[in-house]
Write a protein that holds these residues in place. Structure first.
Motif, PDB file in Angstrom:
ATOM      1  N   GLU A  23       0.834  -1.208   0.000  1.00  0.00           N
ATOM      2  CA  GLU A  23       0.000   0.000   0.000  1.00  0.00           C
ATOM      3  C   GLU A  23       0.868   1.258   0.000  1.00  0.00           C
ATOM      4  O   GLU A  23       0.526   2.254  -0.662  1.00  0.00           O
ATOM      5  N   GLU A  43      -4.584  10.225   0.156  1.00  0.00           N
ATOM      6  CA  GLU A  43      -5.352   9.200   0.874  1.00  0.00           C
ATOM      7  C   GLU A  43      -5.837   8.157  -0.130  1.00  0.00           C
ATOM      8  O   GLU A  43      -6.353   8.489  -1.202  1.00  0.00           O
ATOM      9  N   LEU A  44      -5.660   6.893   0.233  1.00  0.00           N
ATOM     10  CA  LEU A  44      -6.066   5.810  -0.652  1.00  0.00           C
ATOM     11  C   LEU A  44      -7.416   5.241  -0.241  1.00  0.00           C
ATOM     12  O   LEU A  44      -7.757   5.201   0.939  1.00  0.00           O
ATOM     13  N   LYS A  45      -8.147   4.783  -1.239  1.00  0.00           N
ATOM     14  CA  LYS A  45      -9.362   4.016  -1.010  1.00  0.00           C
ATOM     15  C   LYS A  45      -9.327   2.848  -1.994  1.00  0.00           C
ATOM     16  O   LYS A  45      -9.803   2.939  -3.124  1.00  0.00           O
ATOM     17  N   LEU A  46      -8.743   1.752  -1.542  1.00  0.00           N
ATOM     18  CA  LEU A  46      -8.464   0.636  -2.437  1.00  0.00           C
ATOM     19  C   LEU A  46      -9.633  -0.335  -2.516  1.00  0.00           C
ATOM     20  O   LEU A  46     -10.298  -0.628  -1.517  1.00  0.00           O
ATOM     21  N   THR A  47      -9.854  -0.831  -3.717  1.00  0.00           N
ATOM     22  CA  THR A  47     -10.837  -1.902  -3.904  1.00  0.00           C
ATOM     23  C   THR A  47     -10.242  -3.215  -3.390  1.00  0.00           C
ATOM     24  O   THR A  47      -9.063  -3.289  -3.037  1.00  0.00           O
ATOM     25  N   ASP A  59      -7.317   2.300  -6.829  1.00  0.00           N
ATOM     26  CA  ASP A  59      -7.531   3.368  -5.857  1.00  0.00           C
ATOM     27  C   ASP A  59      -8.723   4.178  -6.347  1.00  0.00           C
ATOM     28  O   ASP A  59      -8.658   4.853  -7.374  1.00  0.00           O
ATOM     29  N   GLN A  60      -9.821   4.104  -5.624  1.00  0.00           N
ATOM     30  CA  GLN A  60     -11.060   4.732  -6.059  1.00  0.00           C
ATOM     31  C   GLN A  60     -10.985   6.251  -6.026  1.00  0.00           C
ATOM     32  O   GLN A  60     -11.765   6.927  -6.715  1.00  0.00           O
ATOM     33  N   ASN A  61     -10.067   6.803  -5.247  1.00  0.00           N
ATOM     34  CA  ASN A  61      -9.954   8.258  -5.189  1.00  0.00           C
ATOM     35  C   ASN A  61      -9.266   8.822  -6.429  1.00  0.00           C
ATOM     36  O   ASN A  61      -9.725   9.807  -7.017  1.00  0.00           O
ATOM     37  N   GLN A 108       0.748   4.128  -2.775  1.00  0.00           N
ATOM     38  CA  GLN A 108       0.592   5.538  -2.412  1.00  0.00           C
ATOM     39  C   GLN A 108       1.684   6.394  -3.055  1.00  0.00           C
ATOM     40  O   GLN A 108       1.420   7.500  -3.548  1.00  0.00           O
TER      41      GLN A 108
END
Length: 458
Positions: A391, A408-412, A430-432, A395
């Motif tokens: 991660e 900031e990460l938002k991982l599937t 990364d959804q962001n 990043q």
């Protein structure tokens, strides 16, 4: 970092609490060897006496010494013995560049038919010979004899006793601008005509005729067996002089057989110093515990297991030693003592070595192990600290692509998209940032032995 040192008493208490389960061997079976070793290169221009004094000061009691010639060993050994250090000669065997000029026909050949006599694999000093040749075996055995005849040499430790790396550890790939997600012909060695002929005589076919030769387990094992035959020839010679037989192989027998055609579980060793350099593989000290669990299970039962670790002035260095000694290793070999520079870390290492010797003495001359499993986990997602490193890498990639600092990460969830041999590839987004990545896990030796992250280019 805090400026105080762990005392030997504190370390001893901590490690007593962390060790349990295994009963010591009967006294008749115990052979107590030095517990803490270092590899060391010697030349007759260095102040070897002062270096040995440093070894004493930090708590080392053995040195695996590469001195080159019998003459240099005659100079070095008395100095080391004066300081109470056991000396095992560190000898490169299959990798011997000194023979190429006079014996180019001895050199190893890759799957493309290219010989190391006129091609390079990774680096110029990779000059591996062919173990199937009787002349090569005799050449190696004569060199071993010349060192065994040096008065005071306590043993021999063989190194580079293998083929060229068909696969490098993942962290070294960028150095050579390569990706080795499978076995490629250019780095797959062992195809010397003498090897092919010997294999055909035993199995009745040419391994090069296979559709995917990397899956031919007989051919892989045959190459391991040729290396093992030479190792055991050396062991017979070393033992005939009444000396210790040791080796510095790749991290585990299963990993070694896949990566360099080296199955050291079959070698008649007294000591083994597997090079479990976690920073080359998963970059996480838990790699050390995984390897040591496997090694305690798979090694020759007559071999005392150590763990080779890169010396560094970091907390992870001590964590790595704990991972080894809590899971079956009976001691540590560091590469090298030169990695301990500061007075703080020298004192901290000395406290650690004193503490562990106390543990061993109070346990009848062997270390107990807290390990309750006999195999490393085959699930890469069980390694939470490795996932955190992945991660962090993602990043860094997102930051580079978006220009944002610490995004900031938002991982599937990880989605499996490919599998070949020991390589499994997952996709994660990364959804962001809407950036997607391939995460590859490499399971050489049926354990997590490396990983890689690649941005999926659109």
């Amino acid at each position: 970092m805090k400026k105080h040192f762990f005392s030997a008493m504190l370390l001893s208490s901590m490690l007593f609490g962390a060790t349990s389960c295994t009963s010591p061997k009967p006294a008749a079976e115990q052979k107590e060897y030095p517990m803490f070793w270092t590899w060391m290169h010697y030349n007759d221009k260095m102040n070897f006496d002062s270096i040995c004094q440093v070894m004493n000061e930090v708590g080392l009691d053995g040195v695996v010494l590469e001195a080159g010639s019998a003459e240099n060993y005659r100079k070095a050994v008395p100095v080391a013995h004066k300081h109470g250090l056991k000396v095992i000669a560190w000898v490169w065997t299959m990798n011997d560049g000194g023979v190429k000029k006079d014996h180019p026909d001895w050199m190893s050949v890759n799957r493309n038919g290219k010989s190391l006599a006129d091609t390079t694999a990774y680096v110029g000093y990779y000059q591996f010979m062919t173990p199937a040749l009787d002349e090569v075996r005799q050449h190696i055995n004569n060199r071993i004899k010349s060192i065994c005849e040096v008065e005071g040499v306590d043993g021999i430790s063989i190194d580079y006793h293998r083929f060229v790396d068909v696969v490098l550890p993942t962290t070294l790939w960028p150095t050579y601008n390569i990706v080795q997600d499978r076995e490629y012909a250019a780095w797959d060695y062992g195809y010397h005509p003498a090897m092919i002929e010997k294999f055909k005589k035993q199995y009745g076919y040419d391994p090069r005729e296979q559709e995917d030769v990397s899956k031919d387990e007989k051919w892989r094992q045959f190459r391991c067996d040729q290396i093992s035959e030479v190792a055991n020839m050396i062991a017979e010679t070393v033992h005939s002089y009444g000396k210790i037989m040791a080796a510095s192989p790749f991290p585990t027998p299963k990993m070694a057989s896949r990566m360099v055609r080296q199955d050291w579980s079959d070698w008649n060793l007294d000591l083994v110093f597997p090079m479990v350099y976690y920073n080359f593989y998963t970059e996480d000290p838990t790699f050390v515990s995984d390897c040591t669990i496997e090694n305690a299970r798979d090694k020759n039962p007559n071999t005392t297991l150590y763990c080779g670790i890169m010396a560094s002035e970091t907390p992870e260095f001590f964590q790595a030693m704990d991972e080894a000694l809590n899971n079956g290793a009976q001691g540590i070999a560091i590469f090298t003592v030169d990695g301990l520079h500061s007075p703080e870390y020298k004192q901290r290492f000395k406290a650690y070595t004193d503490s562990m010797r106390t543990v061993r003495a109070n346990n009848g001359g062997v270390l107990k192990s807290k390990a309750t499993v006999t195999a490393a986990s085959t699930d890469p997602f069980a390694h939470k600290s490795v996932l955190k490193r992945i991660e962090d890498k993602i990043q860094q990639c997102v930051a580079k692509e978006t220009g944002k600092e610490n995004p900031e990460l938002k991982l599937t969830e990880y989605k499996k998209v490919d599998h070949y041999d020991v390589t499994t590839t997952y996709e994660v987004t990364d959804q962001n940032s809407k950036l997607s990545f391939h995460v590859m896990f490499y399971m050489y030796g049926d354990m997590l032995s490396g990983w890689n992250v690649e941005l999926i280019k659109k």
